[in-house]
Design an enzyme around this catalytic site. Structure first.
Site, PDB file in Angstrom:
ATOM      1  N   SER A   1      42.021 -20.709  13.672  1.00  0.00           N
ATOM      2  CA  SER A   1      41.334 -21.997  13.745  1.00  0.00           C
ATOM      3  C   SER A   1      40.534 -22.289  12.492  1.00  0.00           C
ATOM      4  O   SER A   1      40.359 -23.438  12.114  1.00  0.00           O
ATOM      5  CB  SER A   1      40.339 -21.983  14.900  1.00  0.00           C
TER       6      SER A   1
ATOM      7  N   GLU B   1      34.934 -25.247  18.235  1.00  0.00           N
ATOM      8  CA  GLU B   1      36.078 -25.611  17.405  1.00  0.00           C
ATOM      9  C   GLU B   1      35.750 -26.773  16.470  1.00  0.00           C
ATOM     10  O   GLU B   1      35.980 -26.711  15.263  1.00  0.00           O
ATOM     11  CB  GLU B   1      37.262 -25.988  18.313  1.00  0.00           C
TER      12      GLU B   1
ATOM     13  N   ASP C   1      35.615 -26.585  12.352  1.00  0.00           N
ATOM     14  CA  ASP C   1      36.595 -27.331  11.555  1.00  0.00           C
ATOM     15  C   ASP C   1      35.895 -28.305  10.608  1.00  0.00           C
ATOM     16  O   ASP C   1      36.219 -28.382   9.425  1.00  0.00           O
ATOM     17  CB  ASP C   1      37.540 -28.131  12.474  1.00  0.00           C
TER      18      ASP C   1
END
Ligand SMILES: *[C@@H]1O[C@H](CO)[C@@H](O)[C@H](O)[C@H]1NC(C)=O
Ligand SMILES: *[C@@H]1O[C@H](CO)[C@@H](O)[C@H](O)[C@H]1NC(C)=O
Ligand SMILES: *[C@@H]1O[C@H](CO)[C@@H](O)[C@H](O)[C@H]1NC(C)=O
Ligand SMILES: *[C@@H]1O[C@H](CO)[C@@H](O)[C@H](O)[C@H]1NC(C)=O
Ligand SMILES: *[C@@H]1O[C@H](CO)[C@@H](O)[C@H](O)[C@H]1NC(C)=O
Length: 635
Positions: free
Chosen positions: A550, A301, A305
């Site tokens: 995400s 994640e 990001d």
């Protein structure tokens, strides 16, 4: 022995004078036991509970209207954001409300010295033993155990005197028993079995990785998304002029962490000038970028990001709001504390059995007091985490949602990914008729905070196989399905009334109230979308393909950050809350409407993407060039 006690109890009941609890009414009740947690024992009577009474704030019913007045594109006061001081003052509870709650505590026998009112007046803090709390709230506390070994405390319901109830939003720790983010990360992120250029030690299914990696270009965006693909898809041509005036925050929850070597690997291939660049770390409640454990679950994640947010907004500094220590972790309220002083413990909305509570006495825990108002809210904040709406109580979700509205008032854009399970909840689980997650449930399970009307919820799209960046995208139907649907908690905000009404009238979904609240009076989501399929992410020394809303949220955050740069450069304010704008007819030309694909789940095809807004991809994907043109016209 046992029999005797029962008899005595009955006698006591029969002959007792009218109990002071006679006028007690249940204030909050949990509908079902939390999934995966077992009630293991009664909480020991002497254990100290840091009881916090959330006092009813004033004027929260006006929040939507005030936010509209500063964020609606036709409003004469567009962009006139409020100062933090004004926000605190406007929503502080009234003196009468505070007095009523204090009076109740004192009359119940608590010495005034034990009662502490927070500076923002929205909390009363009073530590007490479990047995005192059980008596005060007419409840019983139990210890619950998770298979991971974590323990939490909670009660099933609690009661308050009738005359006190209207002055209290919630009391904690009580029923707000949901896994903290690390316990059930609801990490909206999936990886395909493909690994690009993977190290040979990788034992998963092998693909044609290395060969394909060599050929990455604009012609392969249907299989491999890179920053170049996104720039082409969303007309991102803008180069920041005033990066030093701008701010873009990415929230991550420990133990999720980025790997510096992976950032550099990504930059080497896709953004050379950024090699060696790192996000500016803001450590919230002991948040650290741990390197002890490295795997997709720990780095996926954060790497995704940060790699995309940093590359797309280069050279704007990206702030990493790393939240929670290694021992306890943290929840959504913890990052809110850090940007909003009025929200902190003794002052704000934390719920101990949902959010990390600091100082954390455990070995290795963060032993300082909670990070409270340590940074100014960034102009844009992107958060790719979520939880099932059904796992939050109405009071908890509402109080937190109000905080997002306050951030909007202060000029921040708060983006949440909309979830990756289509109309289903985390793990593909749906709800029973009582709104509780069960295997085989038929009712759709919306995602929080995406359903909060004061955040901007971001869904996922894909480039269709064999299509190019110039072809229309569809809703994402590879590996993940875009979270979307209708809230079971929040009413419909004004900005989406026309859009949702038109959707329900022109494209009535083939479902009934059995599946979702079809009254046309509740918050619908997502608000907009961006690509969420086949992201090329540097991970553990190789390149992986990653899927999820995400990915979509930080990409939209990057686009808004670029638009903020253009506005700041000419002395205008950042965008703040964007939902009024994106649903406005003046802006519809600046979005690519998505009209194919769906978000299956709960044994159904889910909702379908249609012309105009839909509960799969919102108003569509952004065209940065057009959005810039429109946003620069606003005051
Ligand atoms: C990264 O760059 C190297 C060297 O140019 C190249 O061999 C490799 O295929 C690239 N990988 C990706 C995923 O673009
Ligand atoms: C790393 O993994 C080990 C073994 O699973 C675990 O005990 C430890 O808590 C993990 N550390 C972090 C930072 O999550
Ligand atoms: C807090 O933690 C630090 C680092 O683990 C340790 O050095 C310090 O002694 C601790 N302080 C207290 C008061 O426990
Ligand atoms: C994409 O093109 C390839 C090669 O022409 C073909 O084999 C494949 O079936 C196509 N896929 C789709 C979904 O059209
Ligand atoms: C749908 O939402 C409305 C407005 O909140 C509420 O009155 C109604 O009871 C809800 N319907 C169902 C079936 O939950």
């Amino acid at each position: 022995m046992r029999l005797l006690l029962q008899v005595l109890a009955i006698c006591a009941l029969a002959f007792a004078a009218p109990s002071p609890r006679a006028n007690y009414v249940v204030h909050e009740r949990r509908a079902a036991e939390p999934v995966a947690w077992t009630k293991t024992r009664r909480l020991e009577a002497h254990k100290i509970l840091p009881l916090r009474v959330g006092i009813r704030q004033e004027n929260t019913h006006e929040l939507e209207e005030i936010l509209t007045s500063i964020s609606h594109p036709e409003s004469p006061t567009y962009g006139q954001h409020w100062s933090p001081e004004k926000v605190v003052e406007y929503f502080s509870p009234s003196q009468a409300t505070i007095s009523t709650v204090k009076r109740w505590l004192i009359d119940t026998g608590f010495h005034p010295d034990r009662i502490r009112v927070s500076p923002s007046k929205s909390w009363i803090d009073i530590a007490m033993t479990a047995s005192e709390a059980e008596s005060l709230l007419d409840t019983e506390y139990h210890v619950y155990t998770h298979p991971s070994g974590h323990e939490q405390i909670g009660c099933e319901s609690y009661s308050l005197p009738d005359h006190v109830r209207e002055h209290v939003e919630l009391i904690k720790p009580t029923v707000h028993f949901v896994h903290r983010v690390p316990d059930d990360p609801a990490l909206s992120l999936k990886r395909s079995t493909n690994k690009l250029g993977a190290p040979s030690s990788y034992n998963g299914p092998k693909t044609n990785g290395a060969q394909v990696a060599d050929a990455l270009s604009l012609a392969t965006c249907d299989k491999f998304i890179t920053p170049e693909c996104l720039r082409a898809l969303y007309s991102i041509e803008y180069e920041p002029i005033v990066p030093h005036l701008n701010s873009y925050g990415i929230v991550e929850f420990t133990p999720q962490a980025y790997l510096a070597s992976d950032l550099d690997l990504f930059f080497t291939n896709f953004s050379k000038s950024q090699i060696g660049t790192r996000p500016a770390l803001v450590s919230i409640d002991g948040g650290i970028v741990q390197t002890q454990n490295q795997s997709f679950d720990f780095n996926g994640e954060s790497n995704l990001d940060l790699e995309y947010a940093m590359a797309l907004t280069n050279p704007t500094p990206v702030t990493l709001l790393q939240t929670g220590d290694l021992v306890q972790g943290a929840g959504f309220d913890n990052w809110l504390d850090a940007v909003d002083k009025s929200f902190c413990t003794f002052q704000g909305g934390d719920v101990p059995n949902q959010d990390g509570i600091y100082p954390d006495p455990a070995p290795g825990g963060f032993n300082e007091s909670e990070s409270c108002g340590i940074i100014k809210p960034p102009n844009v904040v992107s958060i790719s985490y979520g939880q099932d709406e059904s796992s939050a109580t109405v009071a908890y979700a509402t109080r937190q949602c109000i905080e997002y509205g306050k951030l909007g008032l202060m000029g921040s854009t708060v983006l949440y990914s909309s979830g990756d399970y289509g109309v289903a909840g985390y793990g593909g689980v749906c709800l029973d008729n009582n709104g509780q997650p069960v295997d085989g449930g038929k009712k759709f399970s919306p995602d929080f905070p995406a359903t909060c009307p004061f955040v901007t919820a971001v869904g996922a799209t894909q480039i269709n196989p064999n299509s190019t960046v110039n072809d229309p995208e569809s809703a994402c139907e590879q590996v993940i399905y875009s979270g979307g649907g209708f809230s079971n908690i929040f009413p419909m905000p004004s900005y989406q009334k026309d859009a949702v009404k038109s959707y329900l009238k022109n494209y009535p979904p083939p479902y009934t109230a059995e599946q979702y609240n079809n009254s046309g009076t509740v918050r619908a989501y997502p608000d907009l979308s961006a690509n969420g399929a086949n992201y090329v992410v540097a991970l553990e020394g190789g390149f992986s393909l990653v899927f999820g809303t995400s990915a979509s949220a930080p990409v939209v955050g990057s686009i808004i950050t670029l638009i903020n740069d253009a506005r700041l450069a000419i002395g205008k304010r950042p965008l703040g809350f964007i939902n009024h704008v994106i649903y406005s007819p003046w802006f519809s030309w600046a979005f690519n409407d998505i009209t194919s694909g769906g978000n299956q789940g709960c044994g159904t095809p889910g909702f379908s993407s249609t012309k105009g807004w839909d509960p799969v991809t919102g108003v569509g994907t952004p065209n940065t060039k057009f959005l810039l043109a429109e946003f620069l016209l606003l005051p």
